[in-house]
Design a protein around this motif. Sequence first.
Motif: not given
Length: 262
Positions: A5-12
């Motif tokens: 989830e953190r990786l996805s948030t960083l890309l967002d």
Amino acid sequence: MVRHERLSTLLDMLGQREKIDVEDVAAELDVSAATIRRDLDHLAEQQLLTRTRGGAVANDLAYDLPLRYKTARHVPEKQRISTAAAAFAAKGMVVGLNGGTTTAGVARALAMRPDLSGRGGDAPGLTVVTNALNIAHELAVRPNVKIVVTGGVARPQSFELSGPLATRVLSELTIDLLFLGVDAFDPDAGAFAHHEGEASINRLMVERAERVVAVADGSKLGRRAFARICETTQVHALVTDTDADPDDLRAFEAAGVAVQAV
């Protein structure tokens, strides 16, 4: 927040800001700066961003994320959309599904509908035409579903098949109902994909379908991407979530698209 989830948030964050700072992001996500550095290094190794001194900047690929990262985004909304969209299908239909996390959810919802099951030697409950390898893999074990895969060249980011082979198969088929996943959908400009090859094959799927239902969470509405799939008027219905901008929904309705927000 788990790492996925953190990786996805960083890309967002990168998609919205174009650049981020390690210390600032660490404070926002309430994790250590060392954790963010490791995450950014991991994403940089996959060419999803460019590392800078103290942070990272977006590159073109950050706007066309691999499916494994997209899967973690807007999960509750996509589940509601998938369930509502699956209700459009009727037994005996030829249903088209292009690639994407929301259309994959629709595929699962269709497979779970007991009223779409075939009986004994009868025809299958549904015939599904798809250019998405993950959807074909998931539905292949369902005895009530006949799977037709387009063929073509696979794209790792989306698991979608495209190119002349896919075009040749689709040009010979007729689809009753197409569930169209999009990267962006604007009431005035139409439906879009990030990749021109996927836009081309999705456009052909729209042309071969008698009815087109776009499935997209609210974050994709009122936006445009690189390659257009089709005009808004070629889409008959839109299933989205209740967080979508009401002005966008009214604009779609004014364009003749039936809107269902769930």
